[in-house]
Design an enzyme around this catalytic site. Structure first.
Site, PDB file in Angstrom:
ATOM      1  N   LYS A 288       0.849  -1.196   0.000  1.00  0.00           N
ATOM      2  CA  LYS A 288       0.000   0.000   0.000  1.00  0.00           C
ATOM      3  C   LYS A 288       0.883   1.245   0.000  1.00  0.00           C
ATOM      4  CE  LYS A 288      -2.799   3.393   1.573  1.00  0.00           C
ATOM      5  NZ  LYS A 288      -2.419   4.737   2.045  1.00  0.00           N
ATOM      6  N   HIS A 401       3.158  11.907  10.205  1.00  0.00           N
ATOM      7  CA  HIS A 401       1.890  11.805   9.483  1.00  0.00           C
ATOM      8  C   HIS A 401       0.866  12.774  10.060  1.00  0.00           C
ATOM      9  CE1 HIS A 401      -0.816   9.451   6.951  1.00  0.00           C
ATOM     10  NE2 HIS A 401      -1.717   9.634   7.902  1.00  0.00           N
TER      11      HIS A 401
END
Ligand code: NDP
Length: 459
Positions: A288, A401
């Site tokens: 991913k 993030h």
């Protein structure tokens, strides 16, 4: 507005039925033929959705006003088109691929993807960048016959007339022959009661799906006459086991973190990589991360990202178990990485010419050929994976993030204009939750209001 084309009279205004629902109609020979949704203009579709209560008026206004592509282009690229869906278009910087520095355009909703790609590209630069080898660019078509009474006899018949298949393929798409491409290989096989003709086609600068389908259908029609039965299907296959191979060798110092030396980080990256080969849950997330980059760049190039992702995941599972697409090893001095990934791309055809941002992406990335596109995207996938693994085995991914996610959180909390930057800044040092973001926004607004009141008092 009414119009006449030949003997047909059209009414282009929305017409309502007895229940008041809009049935924008075509008058034909005195009859009312309700237009199908896809036959309406964009404005009519929006009007209909508002009238039926499916869309708020301000949403319809937003969709009507928001367009980057010329309306005529957008109408032809999408069915039932209501508007356009803007996503940020950014670039990963200084990705060195086969000795050439590239800026890679990427489209996506997650800011950390572009940040990670740039970070990975910077680390790869310490090892001279990424080296990429691309395979021959071919696409496979399948022509399949089902319930064949004598499959072996059918295979023998088809094989004996292979020259006719080559002629039919050339006749179906002569322009690709002129460009040096076209049919390259024919294979015929029986699989149970099925007979399959495999056509390997060189689509030159195109991705090739439509081209292959045209050739496959022509071959299916001809062979159907030989076998006295219709083909079951004739279409390209999105599968390919011929990958683009990207490799990198980086001095371990380049992957050091604030708290860990490069040799330790490199060893941990190699261990995380090895774990992916024995754990499908890790392999899936590893891939991913790679696709974060490859899909974002595929969209920016105006290419078919469904075709790319399908081929990639089928390739990852080709051994029967879903495997990582990358492998990382270290000898203590260097970190070695390799990505093997099939990439079905085109630099002409499909929507590439119709999308100005795709053309700009090609110019930004110095992408002129399919091989350039494949090399850049494979290199991007590899460095994207490197950045993710380094964060994972080092500081963890959440701090970086969530720092980048704070902007989206600020907007979700209701910040607008300059409030977005101010709130994003405040969120860096506190809980990144929607509740906290709303509290801080209320505080920001209250502070601003009291500042304005003070200024008025002074005036
Ligand atoms: P096109 O159908 O657009 O064909 C390629 C076009 O590019 C042709 O018009 C060709 O001209 C032109 N062209 C110009 N220069 C070149 C060159 N140097 N080499 C090759 N072609 C050139 O695109 P594709 O056949 O690539 O099909 C891609 C599209 O098919 C994508 O939009 C994809 O989404 C879609 N698709 C995908 C499927 C899948 O993945 N399963 C299934 C069906 C469709 P000329 O005609 O003169 O040869």
């Amino acid at each position: 507005m009414r119009a006449r084309i030949g003997t047909t009279r059209f009414c282009l205004e929305p017409v309502t039925d007895r229940d008041g629902a809009i049935i924008t109609a075509v008058f034909y020979g005195g009859k009312i033929l309700p237009k199908k949704f896809y036959q309406l203009s964009r404005e009519e579709r929006l009007q209909q959705l508002v009238a039926e209560g499916s869309l708020a008026e301000n949403d319809a206004d937003y969709l009507a006003a928001n367009h980057v592509l010329p309306s005529a282009v957008a109408a032809h690229l999408g069915e039932n088109q209501l508007g356009q869906f803007p996503l940020p278009y950014g670039i990963a910087r200084t990705l060195m691929v086969n000795g050439v520095t590239r800026n890679v355009a990427m489209v996506g909703e997650e800011p950390s993807v572009v940040a990670a790609a740039s970070n990975g590209a910077r680390m790869a630069l310490a090892g001279g960048g990424v080296q990429v080898a691309v395979p021959e660019h071919t696409v496979t078509g399948e022509v399949v016959f089902a319930d064949v009474a004598d499959p072996d006899a059918a295979v023998a018949l088809i094989s004996s007339r292979e020259d006719d298949i080559w002629d039919a393929a050339a006749y179906a798409h002569p322009s690709i022959i002129g460009r040096g491409g076209g049919l390259k290989q024919v294979q015929v096989q029986a699989i149970g009661q099925f007979v399959k003709i495999r056509l390997v086609i060189d689509p030159q600068a195109a991705m090739g799906a439509n081209m292959v389908n045209t050739i496959a259908e022509a071959v299916a029609h001809m062979v159907g006459q030989w076998l006295h039965q219709e083909a079951l299907l004739a279409i390209l296959s999105n599968y390919t086991d011929d990958p683009v191979v990207a490799t990198v060798a980086i001095p371990v110092a380049a992957v050091a973190t604030k708290s860990l030396p490069g040799s330790v980080v490199a060893a941990r990256i190699a261990a995380a990589s090895a774990f992916g080969f024995i754990d499908e849950e890790r392999a899936t997330t590893n891939n991913k991360g790679i696709m974060n980059g490859i899909e974002a760049a595929t969209i920016a190039l105006g290419n078919d990202y469904r075709a790319v992702s399908t081929a990639v995941h089928a390739y990852a599972a080709q051994s029967g178990a879903y495997q990582p697409l990358t492998r990382w090893t270290t000898d203590g001095k260097m970190l070695h990485g390799q990505l093997r990934v099939p990439l079905q791309l085109g630099v002409v055809g499909g929507a590439t010419a119709a999308l100005p941002l795709a053309q700009i992406a090609m110019r930004l990335g110095k992408i002129a050929t399919v091989a350039d596109a494949q090399a850049v995207l494979a290199a991007l996938g590899l460095v994207q994976n490197l950045a993710a693994l380094r964060a994972l085995v080092g500081p963890g991914i959440q701090s970086g993030h969530m720092a980048l996610q704070a902007g989206a959180l600020a907007i979700a909390a209701g910040a607008t204009g300059t409030e977005i930057d101010a709130l994003t800044h405040l969120l860096q040092t506190t809980d990144k939750t929607i509740g906290r973001a709303k509290e801080l926004l209320a505080q920001l607004r209250a502070d601003k209001q009291s500042e304005e009141n003070d200024n008025e008092d002074r005036d």
